[in-house]
Design a protein around this motif. Structure first.
Motif, PDB file in Angstrom:
ATOM      1  N   GLN A   1       1.911   6.642  51.697  1.00 11.93           N
ATOM      2  CA  GLN A   1       0.537   7.142  51.810  1.00 11.93           C
ATOM      3  C   GLN A   1      -0.069   6.699  53.127  1.00 11.93           C
ATOM      4  OE1 GLN A   1      -1.802   6.332  48.287  1.00 11.93           O
ATOM      5  NE2 GLN A   1      -0.864   8.140  47.375  1.00 11.93           N
TER       6      GLN A   1
ATOM      7  N   ALA B   1       3.930   1.211  47.397  1.00 11.60           N
ATOM      8  CA  ALA B   1       3.564   0.827  46.032  1.00 11.60           C
ATOM      9  C   ALA B   1       3.644   2.074  45.166  1.00 11.60           C
ATOM     10  CB  ALA B   1       2.154   0.234  46.009  1.00 11.60           C
ATOM     11  N   PHE B   2       4.549   2.980  45.521  1.00  9.52           N
ATOM     12  CA  PHE B   2       4.568   4.315  44.923  1.00  9.52           C
ATOM     13  C   PHE B   2       5.151   4.353  43.514  1.00  9.52           C
ATOM     14  CE2 PHE B   2       4.801   8.979  45.571  1.00  9.52           C
ATOM     15  CZ  PHE B   2       3.552   9.109  46.139  1.00  9.52           C
ATOM     16  N   ASP B   3       4.939   5.486  42.870  1.00 10.14           N
ATOM     17  CA  ASP B   3       5.348   5.656  41.470  1.00 10.14           C
ATOM     18  C   ASP B   3       6.862   5.694  41.265  1.00 10.14           C
ATOM     19  OD1 ASP B   3       2.657   7.925  41.086  1.00 10.14           O
ATOM     20  OD2 ASP B   3       2.735   5.810  40.564  1.00 10.14           O
TER      21      ASP B   3
ATOM     22  N   TYR C   1       8.912   7.805  39.696  1.00  8.66           N
ATOM     23  CA  TYR C   1       9.761   8.991  39.859  1.00  8.66           C
ATOM     24  C   TYR C   1      10.222   9.131  41.304  1.00  8.66           C
ATOM     25  CZ  TYR C   1       5.521  11.254  41.511  1.00  8.66           C
ATOM     26  OH  TYR C   1       4.384  11.554  42.192  1.00  8.66           O
TER      27      TYR C   1
END
Lengths: 352, 253
Positions: free
Chosen positions: B58, B82-84, B86
């Protein structure tokens, strides 16, 4: 409408047979009819009245019963007189036919002498019938109101739960912890400060689940803590300007209502800008409503980030569940500024 | 032994600082540049050609996926995010490694060892194209909102609704928007897979068309038809392409 029509029809028939059972001795004792005549003539006659009342039961429907007391009496009594009058007329016309069929030559004249009695009973029964119907309607109405109230509570609780789940956005938490981790070697004092700021924010959100409302001032403090942590992540990209009217501070608001709005302002605003991001908060009372305006700079050309609108729609649902149409929220972009406007009715804690 | 040239791309000062600090413990690694947004990253990467890239997702201007989409293949990429979860699955398959913020020095060392293996391996293991990696990282139900392309130092950001049609040209696609053509290194099939199938139809082996640009479908010869766009452009339609068009437009086609 009755849920079980068969049971309804049965109850109806039993009620009207009971009326017949009352009328028969009445006319026998008054000397108008013999037992045989009474049974053979009055049972069909009550059946006719049942049909008359049944077909007129929507005339005296609820909307007419909500005026002032005089109008209400008029709307109940007039149909009673009309229905009973109609019934008495039918009885007077059918008595000679019955007299010939039975046969009982003088039955018609004996019966007709007691017509006022029939009329009186008719009015009385109609009034009772209306009252009974009205009771049923009231019960139905209060049951519906109860169902609606329960639904509203459940929706509010649900929204609360969603809000509480969302209160600590995991990205926010992980990114802040990462900032702290980086600060430990560069600026240990700042790392400690940020740790405390983050803990303060988390602690303040924890206690809020049990409370139905908090003051707008408390809610603002909470967002200040949140913004304080985010400012560590985005130094120089997050000027915050406040203009809060003091009379708005003690207005009661649902807890954590503002949090998603500020999270949006950071996620879709400040963090999309390489530099020079800002937030402006204005709040005040206008026409008995609390108005909050949140402006934030954003880059219209920035990559689309997921989750846009979820926070906003949650806030909207919570407002709807709690205030109905009296509250509202809009969020619109204009150039490179995103403006969120929130309006809700002023409620204050009663002074003890 | 030559130093490994590394670049750090993250919009947060502190996050960049943390990586720089970790990397400073390794003499064989030289941080040649730091970037705070996607534009800078693409420019710096193409002019300075690093071996290793630490990439945040991001970011302002261009996100990490879009940066990846614009890079030449062959650079070892470590995601720092710090991504999700999936997205993480996709990284597990394709990227050298991913670091979830906040991460420990030990975890960082592991990522670095993997990167060293990838960079030092000779010949290099077959790395997926950056474009394919970017496509794999996108959640399955989400389609591209904009397409990024690069010619030299210029970065084009094209909102998908501006695209008239796409023509395959060997390893490239030619994106046609308002009469202009922009080349992008990507296969037409992989681009098709990342676009909304209700909006873009493959009317031909080498043509993908924005359905909103179609004015009409005309017979050309016996048994063959052409699609005529609003600007008058005529595009050939294959038999299966016509079936797909009909399915999407309803039988009036």
């Amino acid at each position: 409408m009755p849920a079980a029509p068969q049971r309804f029809v049965l109850g109806y028939a039993v009620g009207w047979l009971a009326l017949a059972a009352l009328l028969i001795p009445l006319f026998v004792v008054s000397g108008a009819l013999s037992w045989t005549e009474a049974v053979l003539f009055l049972i069909p006659l009550t059946g006719v009245y049942a049909a008359v009342c049944g077909s007129s039961r929507y005339l005296a429907s609820s909307s007419l019963l909500e005026g002032n007391s005089f109008a209400r009496v008029l709307f109940v009594v007039v149909p009673a007189v009309v229905a009973s009058g109609f019934w008495t007329l039918l009885a007077a016309l059918s008595a000679p036919i019955a007299a010939r069929a039975l046969p009982a030559p003088d039955m018609a004249s004996r019966f007709n002498a007691q017509l006022p009695l029939l009329f009186g009973v008719g009015v009385l029964v109609y009034l009772l019938y209306t009252a009974f119907n009205e009771l049923g309607r009231q019960a139905e109405r209060s049951r519906l109101a109860e169902v609606r109230a329960v639904e509203a509570t459940m929706m509010a609780r649900d929204a609360e739960l969603r809000a509480l789940k969302a209160q600590v956005n995991p990205h926010f938490l992980f990114n802040s912890l990462h900032s702290i981790s980086a600060l430990t070697s560069i600026d240990p004092a700042r790392a400690r400060e940020t740790c405390i700021l983050l803990a303060d924010f988390l602690r303040s959100t924890l206690g809020l689940g049990d409370r139905a409302a908090i003051s707008f001032g408390e809610e603002l403090d909470l967002t200040r803590k949140y913004l304080g942590v985010e400012q560590v992540r985005f130094p120089g990209r997050m000027e915050v300007e406040e203009s809060i009217s003091p009379d708005s501070l003690d207005v009661l608001v649902p807890p954590l209502l503002l949090q998603p709005l500020f999270e949006n302002a950071v996620k879709h605003g400040v963090s999309t800008m390489s530099s020079g991001g800002w937030l402006k908060i204005r709040a005040g009372i206008q026409d008995g409503a609390l108005l909050l305006e949140l402006d934030n700079a954003y880059d219209p050309e920035a990559p689309v980030r997921r989750g846009h609108g979820v926070g906003l729609s949650n806030v909207r649902k919570r407002l709807e569940a709690r205030y109905g149409d009296a509250a509202g929220i809009t969020a619109v972009p204009s150039g490179s500024v995103w403006t969120t406007r929130l309006r809700l009715p002023v409620e204050r804690k009663e002074k003890a | 032994m030559t130093a490994i040239k590394a670049m750090i791309v993250d919009d947060e000062d502190l996050a960049r600082h943390y990586l720089r600090e970790m990397l400073s413990h390794h003499g064989d690694i030289e941080v040649i540049a730091e970037c705070s947004n996607g534009f800078e990253a693409v420019k710096e990467v193409s002019s300075r050609r690093p071996d290793l890239l630490f990439l945040d997702i991001q970011m302002p201007k261009l996100d990490g996926f879009e940066v990846l989409d614009l890079l030449d293949p062959g650079i070892a990429v470590v995601f720092v995010t710090a991504f999700d979860s999936y997205a993480i699955r996709a990284f597990e398959v394709h990227a050298v490694d991913y670091l979830l913020k906040p991460f420990s020095e030990k975890r960082f060392e592991e990522a670095l060892s993997r990167a060293r293996l990838r960079i030092g391996a000779s010949p290099a293991p077959p790395a997926p194209e950056a474009t394919e990696l970017a496509a794999a990282a996108r959640p399955p139900s989400e389609f591209l909102c904009r397409i990024v392309a690069r010619d030299g130092a210029n970065i084009h950001i094209i909102p998908v609704e501006k695209v008239d049609y796409v023509e395959a040209q060997e390893d490239y696609v030619l994106l046609k928007t308002a009469g202009k053509g922009i080349l992008k290194r990507q296969t037409i099939s992989s681009l098709e897979a990342s676009l909304d199938p209700d909006r873009f139809v493959r009317i031909h082996r080498s043509l993908l068309v924005n359905i909103e640009r179609i004015a009409r479908i005309e017979p050309l010869k016996r048994d063959s038809k052409v699609v005529v766009l609003r600007d008058g452009t005529q595009l050939p339609v294959s038999r299966s392409g016509l079936d797909r068009l009909k399915a999407l437009l309803g039988e009036e086609a």
